[in-house]
Design an enzyme around this catalytic site. Structure first.
Site, short mmCIF file in Angstrom:
data_model
loop_
_atom_site.label_atom_id
_atom_site.label_comp_id
_atom_site.label_asym_id
_atom_site.label_seq_id
_atom_site.Cartn_x
_atom_site.Cartn_y
_atom_site.Cartn_z
CD1 TRP A 11 -2.56 1.71 2.18
CD2 TRP A 11 -2.86 1.40 -0.03
NE1 TRP A 11 -3.58 2.54 1.76
CE2 TRP A 11 -3.78 2.36 0.41
CE3 TRP A 11 -2.85 1.05 -1.38
CZ2 TRP A 11 -4.70 2.97 -0.45
CZ3 TRP A 11 -3.77 1.67 -2.25
CH2 TRP A 11 -4.67 2.60 -1.78
N GLY A 132 -10.61 3.92 1.95
CA GLY A 132 -11.64 3.68 0.94
C GLY A 132 -11.40 2.35 0.25
CE LYS A 187 -11.53 -2.76 4.95
NZ LYS A 187 -10.53 -3.50 4.22
CG ASP A 240 -12.62 -0.39 2.65
OD1 ASP A 240 -12.13 -1.22 1.86
OD2 ASP A 240 -11.94 0.27 3.44
CB THR A 244 -12.40 -5.96 1.98
OG1 THR A 244 -11.38 -6.71 2.57
CG2 THR A 244 -13.54 -5.89 2.93
#
Ligand SMILES: NC(=O)c1ccc[n+]([C@@H]2O[C@H](COP(=O)([O-])OP(=O)(O)OC[C@H]3O[C@@H](n4cnc5c(N)ncnc54)[C@H](O)[C@@H]3O)[C@@H](O)[C@H]2O)c1
Length: 333
Positions: A11, A132, A187, A240, A244
């Site tokens: 990331w 996001g 999440k 999100d 995912t």
């Protein structure tokens, strides 16, 4: 502008490339010199295979790279955010905006990551969360992506928006940093569960139910903690959750699949080979729910599988046979 990204995982590297593409001066800092050396020698991040690192991207393991930066991005796993922020004390220029792009809630304190950063760095540094639906692999390939820059300091949120935004990377601003960070962190619990259901061979019905009821309990906790309900219907909430729970890029989902197939939890985490944030978020999410007096049955179920060794099939039956309820909780109030 002069910027630095701390954490050269997938990331951090993908975001450093976005900043560079936008004409910023960017240094990508690695926690270990060995990691920086691999990037220099191979010209590629092993987490972003097939994406060549531009020559203009400065690579280092020296924290002095943050001096003179307008913005510093923290892209470490959530467990290392506080210690990384702490190591910036006395090195960072006053006024430098600090951005957290990690997804998690701090273990032990149950603080959001930006609160932990603020505790370490004090009020001289505006703090922003950038979250996001965004897989590093896809940002690396310049796939159109939209995220949210959230801060109590609007100017700081807008600076981050300006520095990151381009025709392939759209950035919205939001004042609801609590809602944005909680949605992004929690999440991952649901992604682990979604993977687990896939691993057990369940179908789309199960996953849709899990995602929808998962979002309900995330929002319930988020609102109790001061987040805005609308945020959970936005990019860092439902957005999100979709990305995912449905993608093979998601290490949380992939880890869940292994667990659903019967691989022991710690072995599954090891097989993933990168941080599985949902594992930690499940423990902190459960603790927060208890502290706030909020019902989070899916999070509790995940905890019993991940930390107490309960059989996921048994746990699903228990969730399905809970007491009868109305779908919209406050419709009878
Ligand atoms: N990968 C993605 O697509 C993605 C997207 C959005 C958000 N995130 C979030 O960003 C964060 C980082 O994810 P990633 O995919 O880059 O992870 P990663 O596992 O690929 O990389 C993590 C980096 O942190 C470094 N690190 C490890 N321990 C450290 C320590 N104690 N102190 C400082 N640095 C340390 C590692 O050396 C590595 O460079 C996570 O919170 C993740 O949830 C990831």
């Amino acid at each position: 502008m002069k910027t630095a990204v701390l954490g050269s995982g997938g990331w951090g590297t993908a975001l450093a490339m976005v900043l560079l593409e936008n004409g910023n001066e960017v240094t990508l800092w690695s926690y270990q010199e060995a990691e920086s050396r691999v990037l220099r020698e191979t010209g590629e991040n092993p987490m972003l295979k097939g994406v060549p690192l531009p020559r203009e991207l400065a690579l280092t393991s020296d924290l002095n790279c943050v001096r003179g930066c307008a913005m510093v991005v923290l892209a470490t796993p959530s467990f290392a955010v506080r210690t990384t922020a702490r190591s910036l004390k006395g090195v960072l220029d006053p006024g430098t905006v600090v951005v957290s792009v990690s997804k998690g809630i701090e273990k032990d304190t149950s603080l959001t990551l930006t609160d932990a950063i603020e505790q370490e760095l004090g009020p001289d540094h505006p703090v922003v969360a950038l979250c996001g639906p965004s897989h590093a692999e896809e940002v690396g390939r310049k796939v159109p992506t939209a995220v949210v820059s959230a801060s109590r300091n609007q100017k700081a949120a807008e600076l981050v928006q300006d520095l990151f935004m381009n025709e392939r990377f759209r950035v919205y601003t939001s004042p609801d940093i609590v809602g944005v960070e909680l949605g992004a962190a929690l999440k991952n619990i649901i992604a682990l569960c979604a993977g687990c259901c896939d691993g057990m061979g369940f179908g789309d019905n199960t996953k849709a139910a899990l995602m929808t009821r998962g979002l309900t309990e995330i929002a319930r906790l988020g609102v109790a903690m001061g987040g805005r309900k609308e945020t959970f219907a936005g990019l860092t909430g439902v957005g999100d959750l979709i990305v995912t729970c449905t993608s093979m890029h998601s290490r949380n989902r992939r880890c869940g699949i292994l667990i659903g197939q019967g691989v022991p939890v710690q072995e599954a985490i090891q097989q993933i080979g990168a941080v599985v944030e949902g594992y930690y978020a499940t423990a902190t999410g459960k603790e927060l729910a208890e502290k706030m007096g909020v019902e989070m049955p899916i999070t509790e179920a995940a905890y019993s599988v991940l930390y107490e060794g309960k059989d996921p099939r048994k746990v699903i039956t228990e969730l399905m046979t809970r007491a009868k309820k109305h779908e919209i909780e406050d419709s009878w109030l």
